[in-house]
Design a protein around this motif. Structure first.
Motif, PDB file in Angstrom:
ATOM      1  N   VAL A 108       7.479  36.726 -24.734  1.00 44.35           N
ATOM      2  CA  VAL A 108       5.993  36.282 -24.787  1.00 44.35           C
ATOM      3  C   VAL A 108       5.641  35.433 -23.513  1.00 44.35           C
ATOM      4  N   ASN A 109       6.552  34.611 -23.333  1.00 46.61           N
ATOM      5  CA  ASN A 109       6.486  33.642 -22.047  1.00 46.61           C
ATOM      6  C   ASN A 109       7.547  33.793 -20.995  1.00 46.61           C
ATOM      7  N   SER A 110       7.225  33.659 -19.847  1.00 43.50           N
ATOM      8  CA  SER A 110       8.422  33.716 -18.821  1.00 43.50           C
ATOM      9  C   SER A 110       7.585  32.888 -17.478  1.00 43.50           C
ATOM     10  N   ASN A 111       8.553  32.129 -17.137  1.00 45.28           N
ATOM     11  CA  ASN A 111       8.127  31.560 -15.806  1.00 45.28           C
ATOM     12  C   ASN A 111       8.972  31.946 -14.639  1.00 45.28           C
ATOM     13  N   GLU A 112       9.475  33.254 -14.763  1.00 40.70           N
ATOM     14  CA  GLU A 112      10.300  33.627 -13.713  1.00 40.70           C
ATOM     15  C   GLU A 112       9.676  34.123 -12.414  1.00 40.70           C
ATOM     16  N   SER A 113       8.168  34.694 -12.475  1.00 36.57           N
ATOM     17  CA  SER A 113       7.516  34.835 -11.340  1.00 36.57           C
ATOM     18  C   SER A 113       5.969  34.168 -11.223  1.00 36.57           C
ATOM     19  N   SER A 114       5.576  33.515 -10.406  1.00 34.77           N
ATOM     20  CA  SER A 114       4.528  32.999 -10.192  1.00 34.77           C
ATOM     21  C   SER A 114       3.319  33.781  -9.883  1.00 34.77           C
ATOM     22  N   LYS A 115       3.786  35.254  -9.491  1.00 32.76           N
ATOM     23  CA  LYS A 115       2.511  36.220  -8.920  1.00 32.76           C
ATOM     24  C   LYS A 115       1.951  36.899 -10.228  1.00 32.76           C
ATOM     25  N   GLY A 116       2.261  36.433 -11.368  1.00 32.70           N
ATOM     26  CA  GLY A 116       1.569  37.109 -12.633  1.00 32.70           C
ATOM     27  C   GLY A 116       2.132  38.453 -12.981  1.00 32.70           C
ATOM     28  N   THR A 117       2.993  38.962 -12.099  1.00 36.05           N
ATOM     29  CA  THR A 117       3.603  40.146 -12.341  1.00 36.05           C
ATOM     30  C   THR A 117       4.223  40.334 -13.737  1.00 36.05           C
ATOM     31  N   ARG A 118       4.158  41.522 -14.515  1.00 37.87           N
ATOM     32  CA  ARG A 118       4.874  41.637 -15.869  1.00 37.87           C
ATOM     33  C   ARG A 118       6.505  41.682 -15.648  1.00 37.87           C
ATOM     34  N   THR A 119       6.991  40.719 -15.586  1.00 39.45           N
ATOM     35  CA  THR A 119       8.412  40.662 -15.409  1.00 39.45           C
ATOM     36  C   THR A 119       9.403  41.003 -16.673  1.00 39.45           C
ATOM     37  N   ALA A 120      10.573  41.122 -16.549  1.00 44.61           N
ATOM     38  CA  ALA A 120      11.462  41.495 -17.776  1.00 44.61           C
ATOM     39  C   ALA A 120      12.432  40.898 -17.744  1.00 44.61           C
TER      40      ALA A 120
END
Length: 165
Positions: A75-87
Motif C-alpha cells: 500500500v505504501n513505500s517511500n522507495e522512490s520520490s518520483k511517484g513511480t509504481r515501485t515494487a
C-alpha cells in the motif's frame, strides 16, 4: 440408595456427552475461522542491496494445503520520490528457534498500488508460525526504505486469485 446412584450416573453421563459435543463443535468453528481471508497490517524497513528484512510479528499457518494461498498487498513505500509504481519482493519465512528462518514460499514482487497477490506456500509452512519477509526487488538500492500494507498467512483462496479483496 441404588436408584439415586443410577440417576446420578445417568445425569453425569449426559453432561459428559453434552460437554464433548460442545468442545468438538467449538474446535471445528475455531479451525474454520482460522482460514478466513483476513487482512493483517504490516509496516517495516527494507534494508539496502537486496538483503532480506523481516516483519517481526509471526502468524500461525494452520493448514497443510500448500494451495491455500497466502497474500500480500503493498500500500505504501517511500522507495522512490518520483511517484513511480515501485515494487518490493515478499515471501514467507518459517519460524526456527535457531534464528535462521527457511523460506516457506517462493519470492514474489508486489507492485505499489496493486491489489492483493495470492501465492502458494511450501509444505514446510504447514502448521507453522510464519513471518512476512521483504527485500528490494531490484537488489540495487543503496538505502533503506519503509513499506506498509496488508498480508495474510492463509486465505482459503487458490494461488493466483488476484484482486479478490
Amino acid at each position: 440408595m441404588n436408584v439415586k446412584r443410577k440417576n446420578l450416573i445417568k445425569r453425569l453421563s449426559v453432561l459428559i456427552v453434552v460437554f464433548t459435543v460442545f468442545m468438538v463443535s467449538t474446535s471445528a468453528v475455531s479451525s474454520i475461522a482460522s482460514i478466513d481471508n483476513d487482512t493483517i497490517g504490516y509496516s517495516f524497513e527494507i534494508v539496502p542491496y537486496g538483503k532480506v528484512s523481516k516483519y517481526p510479528v509471526s502468524r500461525y499457518r494452520s493448514t497443510t494445503d500448500v494451495n491455500n494461498a497466502w497474500k500480500v498487498e503493498l500500500v505504501n513505500s517511500n522507495e522512490s520520490s518520483k511517484g513511480t509504481r515501485t515494487a518490493t519482493s515478499f515471501h514467507l519465512g518459517v519460524y526456527n528457534p535457531n534464528g535462521y528462518n527457511p523460506k516457506g514460499s517462493g519470492t514474489y514482487a508486489a507492485r505499489l498500488g496493486s491489489d492483493f497477490y495470492y501465492h502458494a506456500a511450501y509444505s514446510n509452512a504447514s502448521k507453522a508460525d510464519v513471518y512476512l519477509y521483504g527485500r528490494d526487488n531490484l537488489d540495487t538500492n543503496s538505502f533503506s526504505y519503509s513499506v506498509s500494507g496488508h498480508w495474510d498467512e492463509e486465505t482459503g483462496q487458490p494461488p493466483g486469485a488476484e484482486n479478490m479483496k
